[in-house]
Write a protein that holds these residues in place. Structure first.
Motif, mmCIF file in Angstrom:
data_model
loop_
_atom_site.group_PDB
_atom_site.id
_atom_site.type_symbol
_atom_site.label_atom_id
_atom_site.label_comp_id
_atom_site.label_asym_id
_atom_site.label_seq_id
_atom_site.Cartn_x
_atom_site.Cartn_y
_atom_site.Cartn_z
ATOM 1 N N LEU B 87 0.816 -1.219 0.000
ATOM 2 C CA LEU B 87 0.000 0.000 0.000
ATOM 3 C C LEU B 87 0.843 1.259 0.000
ATOM 4 C CD1 LEU B 87 -2.902 -0.786 2.452
ATOM 5 C CD2 LEU B 87 -2.986 -0.490 -0.027
ATOM 6 N N THR B 91 -1.572 4.381 -5.444
ATOM 7 C CA THR B 91 -1.934 3.604 -6.635
ATOM 8 C C THR B 91 -3.002 4.368 -7.404
ATOM 9 O OG1 THR B 91 -1.599 1.595 -5.324
ATOM 10 C CG2 THR B 91 -2.748 1.349 -7.418
ATOM 11 N N CYS B 93 -6.043 4.524 -10.257
ATOM 12 C CA CYS B 93 -7.078 3.644 -10.793
ATOM 13 C C CYS B 93 -7.946 4.434 -11.772
ATOM 14 C CB CYS B 93 -8.018 3.153 -9.693
ATOM 15 S SG CYS B 93 -7.209 2.586 -8.197
ATOM 16 N N PHE B 116 -5.456 5.261 -2.801
ATOM 17 C CA PHE B 116 -5.901 4.841 -4.129
ATOM 18 C C PHE B 116 -6.521 6.068 -4.777
ATOM 19 C CE2 PHE B 116 -5.925 0.759 -1.901
ATOM 20 C CZ PHE B 116 -5.273 -0.029 -2.827
ATOM 21 N N LEU B 155 -4.766 -0.446 -12.502
ATOM 22 C CA LEU B 155 -5.998 -0.954 -11.887
ATOM 23 C C LEU B 155 -7.238 -0.247 -12.448
ATOM 24 C CD1 LEU B 155 -5.148 -1.261 -8.066
ATOM 25 C CD2 LEU B 155 -4.686 -2.871 -9.917
#
Lengths: 222, 222
Positions: B87, B91, B93, B116, B155
């Motif tokens: 983590l 990230t 997405c 995220f 992702l």
């Protein structure tokens, strides 16, 4: 063990089997749509990504289904899975917490297709109470007990913020809710006679992220 | 086995452990918020609803953490779980399919808290393209490849209708997406190097409904 029926004729079905049933059902509906009348455990296994023996084992909990040599009747399997999952007759639900997610759930057609009817929506925000979402008008949370008892509702979607989730859950239990589909990122404490099923999108995203990292690491090494 | 590290020092972590880590993390964040500095495996087990030995076993995959007699440092455990789940560092997405659910996900603050970042939204409906959702403007699906490659995104949240899901997934894989959080009620077929994690709300609701029926049946008998 599959061949160890309870006194009432029902068998103890392991939770792992119960969790696979909705996935089998989905495949069976699709086969039925495509006009397919029979399906073998091998074909189901191929579509599902498991083994034929696991599929046969899972289905055996629901009684004799005919030899798998000729395959199973798709329609009969659908009936068996629906009955196994207690899907027959329809189920009423409420949604508590009409933020973005609660609203999306209230409008999600997939639930109705499987005879889950969303009967009422609740929130405690005066700006949201009274607004229409699909066929329902958002009601104040103080009305939950009256509605649940009047309509005999047992299932609730919990989509309130994390900080409110346990208090709201306590209230749901107090008014007679027996099953909570919990979207709040909180581990709810409920009495033994209540079931909580968590839908934790962030947890799923974390697991996905981890697995992608692992796969990439593995590719780099090989 | 926990004490069987790979050559690169990392250990093979079973998926069941990986799936528990986000839940441990959540408890640890909560303990940290409450100002608690140390926690024993027994206390974690009590909060989590498992056994202390399972917790110790799970944590052992991440190396020596100090004796559990004095308990673990909450902060250190948080670090270990976050690192274990990859983590650290954030990230990016994308969300593909900006219906009610896609919109709710795009606005969900919980993802950002865990780093995220939702970088772009896509849909193929001209009525939706160009509209603003949170900080993003919905782009046409034809732009997915360019954005994914430019931003190095791996992702994607898939929230398109079931009938479109496989085609859209194929496209996502073709442009370099390596992980799909799939909300469409479809079992996606993807190449080996791509990970799919399903969030099947209807399946969860079916399982909940079944468990409530079982519990009620059990109560009636006893």
């Amino acid at each position: 063990m599959p061949n160890n029926p309870k006194k009432d004729g029902r068998q103890n079905i392991p939770l792992s089997t119960v969790r696979r049933l909705p996935m089998y059902l989905r495949l069976l509906y699709r086969l039925d749509e495509l006009g397919r009348e029979r399906v073998s455990s091998e074909m189901l296994a191929h579509l599902f990504g498991g083994t034929a023996s696991q599929i046969r084992q899972d289905l055996r909990y629901f009684g004799p289904l005919g030899t798998s040599r000729n395959g199973y009747s798709v329609q009969k399997l659908i009936g068996v899975c629906e009955k196994g999952l207690c899907l027959v007759g329809g189920t009423s639900c409420i949604v508590v917490g009409i933020g973005n997610l609660g609203r999306a759930l209230a409008l999600y057609a997939g639930f109705q297709e499987k005879e889950f009817a969303i009967k009422a929506l609740f929130d405690n925000d005066p700006a949201v109470i009274g607004s229409r979402v699909g066929n329902n008008i958002v009601q104040p949370s103080s009305a939950i007990g009256k509605v649940v008892q009047k309509e005999g509702i047992r299932l609730a979607f919990l989509t309130v913020p994390a900080s409110a989730a346990q208090d709201v859950a306590n209230n749901l239990v107090a008014v007679g809710i027996e099953g909570i589909l919990n979207f709040a990122p909180v581990q709810l404490m409920v009495p033994d006679f209540v079931v909580v099923e968590d839908v934790q999108m962030l947890n799923s995203l974390m697991v996905l992220n981890y697995l992608v990292h692992e796969k990439r690491r593995y590719r780099k090494k090989t």
